[in-house]
Scaffold this active site. Structure first.
Site, PDB file in Angstrom:
ATOM      1  N   GLU A  30      57.267   2.469  52.288  1.00 48.77           N
ATOM      2  CA  GLU A  30      58.177   3.132  53.231  1.00 48.77           C
ATOM      3  C   GLU A  30      58.100   2.489  54.608  1.00 48.77           C
ATOM      4  O   GLU A  30      59.103   2.419  55.327  1.00 48.77           O
ATOM      5  CB  GLU A  30      57.860   4.629  53.282  1.00 48.77           C
ATOM      6  CG  GLU A  30      58.234   5.333  51.991  1.00 48.77           C
ATOM      7  CD  GLU A  30      57.571   6.684  51.802  1.00 48.77           C
ATOM      8  OE1 GLU A  30      57.866   7.321  50.777  1.00 48.77           O
ATOM      9  OE2 GLU A  30      56.762   7.088  52.656  1.00 48.77           O
ATOM     10  N   TRP A  48      50.234  12.684  53.394  1.00 46.54           N
ATOM     11  CA  TRP A  48      51.142  13.781  53.707  1.00 46.54           C
ATOM     12  C   TRP A  48      52.517  13.313  54.176  1.00 46.54           C
ATOM     13  O   TRP A  48      53.455  14.088  54.226  1.00 46.54           O
ATOM     14  CB  TRP A  48      50.544  14.654  54.806  1.00 46.54           C
ATOM     15  CG  TRP A  48      49.367  15.471  54.392  1.00 46.54           C
ATOM     16  CD1 TRP A  48      48.669  15.406  53.221  1.00 46.54           C
ATOM     17  CD2 TRP A  48      48.736  16.487  55.166  1.00 46.54           C
ATOM     18  NE1 TRP A  48      47.637  16.314  53.231  1.00 46.54           N
ATOM     19  CE2 TRP A  48      47.659  16.993  54.414  1.00 46.54           C
ATOM     20  CE3 TRP A  48      48.971  17.014  56.432  1.00 46.54           C
ATOM     21  CZ2 TRP A  48      46.829  18.001  54.879  1.00 46.54           C
ATOM     22  CZ3 TRP A  48      48.143  18.017  56.903  1.00 46.54           C
ATOM     23  CH2 TRP A  48      47.086  18.511  56.131  1.00 46.54           C
ATOM     24  N   GLY A  69      51.167  11.410  46.975  1.00 49.45           N
ATOM     25  CA  GLY A  69      52.176  11.758  47.968  1.00 49.45           C
ATOM     26  C   GLY A  69      52.496  13.236  47.956  1.00 49.45           C
ATOM     27  O   GLY A  69      51.737  14.055  48.451  1.00 49.45           O
ATOM     28  N   GLY A  70      53.622  13.601  47.352  1.00 50.22           N
ATOM     29  CA  GLY A  70      54.086  14.984  47.377  1.00 50.22           C
ATOM     30  C   GLY A  70      53.076  15.996  46.886  1.00 50.22           C
ATOM     31  O   GLY A  70      52.961  17.102  47.438  1.00 50.22           O
ATOM     32  N   GLU A  78      51.461   0.741  44.267  1.00 49.66           N
ATOM     33  CA  GLU A  78      52.508   1.751  44.364  1.00 49.66           C
ATOM     34  C   GLU A  78      53.850   1.124  43.995  1.00 49.66           C
ATOM     35  O   GLU A  78      54.520   0.524  44.841  1.00 49.66           O
ATOM     36  CB  GLU A  78      52.584   2.310  45.788  1.00 49.66           C
ATOM     37  CG  GLU A  78      51.414   3.178  46.165  1.00 49.66           C
ATOM     38  CD  GLU A  78      51.836   4.256  47.165  1.00 49.66           C
ATOM     39  OE1 GLU A  78      51.459   5.411  46.950  1.00 49.66           O
ATOM     40  OE2 GLU A  78      52.548   3.937  48.118  1.00 49.66           O
TER      41      GLU A  78
END
Length: 253
Positions: free
Chosen positions: A96, A10, A234-235, A167
């Protein structure tokens, strides 16, 4: 056959009330035994999400953890805190975290070791930048990450506690997805690297996810690849697309 695993990351999204509303709406649509489904909400929502999924087949994951058990680390969260909230999986080494929070492979390795020490499952992320791919350095980059991130991890530990997520950084949050052949090529390379580091049996059984703009429209093709055992989403994990991705995974067994 390797068991498929779909994990939803999330990231920094959803308040408590939004998390409760969303999980309530999707959890009744996810009722599968043959694949692993993991939700990774923000730290604030962990306990609430656990209450909503604890009587289901959906498991709880965290997005990060500190490598120390406790101490003067303002803003950090320990592994025991995660366990007390019902966490069974933990993402580590996400690009990230590496990019925005300067996490090195040494730090990632410490976190992997802490997760294993407490017998949780680590979802270890590896991947290259667009520049590295354009320079044809992607295999070297990913191999270096695997060697450093898995330093001193034993055969038994990797078998029991490690899932690897490929990723490609250029495909995260960009809307650009690696083609199914690009994803398969790298996941196959990861498997061959694990075989060199450990042995063929471990490589054959370790689960490797693909992550990077995975959505309902491309999940079927990606998950049909021989060396792709699931997705780190992810999104799309913030929408009903997540249910569709889980469904595709289940029906593609």
């Amino acid at each position: 056959m390797r068991k498929k695993i779909i994990a939803g990351n999330w990231k920094m999204n959803y308040t408590l009330s939004q998390a409760e509303e969303f999980v309530t709406s999707i959890v009744k649509q996810i009722n599968v035994d043959d694949i692993d489904v993991v939700l990774c909400p923000n730290f604030v929502s962990l306990d609430r999400v656990y209450d909503l999924i604890c009587q289901t087949n959906v498991k709880l994951g965290a997005q990060n953890v500190h490598y120390e058990d406790k101490g003067a680390y303002t803003g950090e969260t320990s592994i025991d805190m995660l366990i007390s909230a019902g966490v069974e999986y933990c993402i580590v080494g996400h690009s990230e975290r590496r990019q925005y929070f300067n996490e090195t492979d040494e730090i990632v390795n410490k976190k992997v070791k802490k997760i294993i020490e407490k017998d949780l499952k680590a979802i270890l992320c590896v991947g290259e930048t667009l520049e590295q791919r354009n320079n044809n350095e992607m295999f070297k980059v990913v191999e270096d990450q695997l060697v450093k991130d898995l330093k001193d991890i034993t055969k038994e530990q990797i078998k029991r506690n490690i899932i690897i997520a490929y990723e490609p950084i250029w495909a995260i949050g960009t809307g650009v997805t690696a083609t199914s052949m690009q994803a398969q090529e790298m996941c196959k390379f990861i498997r061959s690297t694990i075989a060199k580091m450990y042995n063929e049996n471990i490589a054959e059984n370790i689960r490797i996810q693909y992550g990077g703009s995975v959505k309902a429209s491309n999940a079927k093709e990606l998950l049909s690849m021989e060396d792709i055992d699931g997705a780190l989403v992810g999104g799309a994990s913030l929408t009903n697309d997540f249910v569709a991705i889980v469904t595709v995974s289940y029906t593609h067994l």
